[in-house]
Scaffold this active site. Sequence first.
Site: not given
Length: 343
Positions: A163, A165, A170, A172, A175, A199, A203
């Site tokens: 995923i 953005v 970003q 906003k 996500g 998955e 991170s």
Amino acid sequence: MAPSDPASRAEPSTTDRNVKHVVLGDLLFPTWYQSIYPEDLVSKDTDRLYVCRWCFRYSCDSHAYAQHTRLCQHRTTPPGTKVYDHGGYSVWELDGEYHKLYAQNLSLFAKLFLDHKSVFFDVVSFLYYLLVFTNPQDSDNYYILGFFSKEKLSWDANNLACILVFPPYQRKQLGKLLMGVSYKISSWERDSGLIGGPERPLSELGRRSYTRFWEERIARYLLLQPKSPKHSKRKQSHELMTVQDIGLATGMLTEDVITALKGLGVVEPVTLAKKRKTRDSSGEAGSFEDAATVSIRKSKVLEWAKSHHMVLEDPVRNEGFLGKWAPRESIEENNINSDSEDG
């Protein structure tokens, strides 16, 4: 592809970046990481890479880029099928098998902002969901803000593989919109609903973003779930539920439910005396771990929601889904109305 943070910017890498800046449409912004663009097309020390905002084809030549944008076949509409549309934002599903070059170019562009391994050329086994904003004054003028991908067949029941953005869009809450769509779609993929999640491993930034998303998802569920009929007339109604019950209702893995409940900070231990009373009168409690009972007060959940400026209404609306993902109730109502009008 392990999920990256969709909302917060990571510290960009200052080394090993083969591309320093990208031009996406009329936007110019720096890259964060290296991507494996073919060296015969993109040199190891490219200061500016021009990327089509509609199909993600790339060029180091501004003139070739300008010529392409005048002829791009996706100028007026994204590829694939629109599966969601609400409030100017839409999500388009495309199959990596049928849009192979598009998916590869999108993956190469995304790697400039992802700090982990990504799928570039083996895109056939993935579906891609583009987040699109359409100018309300010009229906043919649209912007791709980000995307998520998922495996067509995941043995680990992952509802999302990657995923992102894009940096200019970003911070906003976009996500969360993509995450919400991924959970909605997975919950309708099977009659019983798919229980899954992103998955792993996540991170560090992805873990933080998902933890907040899960917290809000659980908070909405606890605050907005309808009261049981047998408790509706009581002044102080309590409901007994397990972590598994919450997971089934929200489409979340048990471990993610526990992470969210701990993050909310609204869980209270129940004493032995209260445990006996809870079992007799169906207390407002959940099985937090095996043989462990805790209490959750809605008032504390509401306090958390207010302090974190959480909007109670889900940003992903059921009525926004289209085609095969459209809510069955809406389809049935439309059929009834059509029959009435025909009669």
